[in-house]
Design a protein around this motif. Structure first.
Motif, PDB file in Angstrom:
ATOM      1  N   UNK A 186      33.221  42.672  38.134  1.00  6.11           N
ATOM      2  CA  UNK A 186      32.129  41.893  38.727  1.00  6.11           C
ATOM      3  C   UNK A 186      31.550  40.911  37.722  1.00  6.11           C
ATOM      4  N   UNK A 187      31.336  41.354  36.497  1.00  4.65           N
ATOM      5  CA  UNK A 187      30.814  40.465  35.459  1.00  4.65           C
ATOM      6  C   UNK A 187      31.806  39.358  35.129  1.00  4.65           C
ATOM      7  N   UNK A 188      33.080  39.710  35.020  1.00  5.98           N
ATOM      8  CA  UNK A 188      34.128  38.713  34.767  1.00  5.98           C
ATOM      9  C   UNK A 188      34.147  37.679  35.894  1.00  5.98           C
ATOM     10  N   UNK A 189      34.096  38.156  37.135  1.00  6.13           N
ATOM     11  CA  UNK A 189      34.139  37.256  38.288  1.00  6.13           C
ATOM     12  C   UNK A 189      32.947  36.306  38.303  1.00  6.13           C
ATOM     13  N   UNK A 190      31.773  36.846  38.059  1.00  6.31           N
ATOM     14  CA  UNK A 190      30.584  35.992  38.040  1.00  6.31           C
ATOM     15  C   UNK A 190      30.701  34.918  36.966  1.00  6.31           C
TER      16      UNK A 190
END
Length: 95
Positions: free
Chosen positions: A31-35
């Motif tokens: 999720x952090x990578x995607x954001x």
């Protein structure tokens, strides 16, 4: 030339509770990578293209292919093992 030298955590055995936490951490890593990718202008695309900034990995974690989930799980496992190796304990607090 750079030679990676991570701390050896191969002697660390995680409890079943911490192993269960691995999947939640892996999902958070994704999720952090995607954001971050989205903030950089990346979008979903069938193929990765660094020029067009498209990647097939901009999907919810549960939709990632297993090969991609493995990377996030290894990051989570490595982090949990390092925390334990450094002498910290992780305890769930009931709320």
């Amino acid at each position: 030339m750079y030679q990676p030298n991570p701390i050896d955590t191969s002697d660390i055995v995680l409890t079943p509770e911490l192993l269960a936490l691995t999947e939640e951490i892996a999902e958070q890593v994704h999720e952090l990578w995607s954001r971050g990718r989205i903030e950089e202008g990346w979008t979903y695309g069938e193929y990765r293209d660094d020029i067009k900034k498209t990647t097939p990995c901009l999907v919810p974690y549960k939709e990632l292919p297993e090969s991609e989930k493995i990377y996030d799980r290894e990051t989570a496992l490595g982090t949990l093992r390092l925390i334990c190796k450094l002498g910290y304990t992780i305890q769930k607090v009931d709320s």
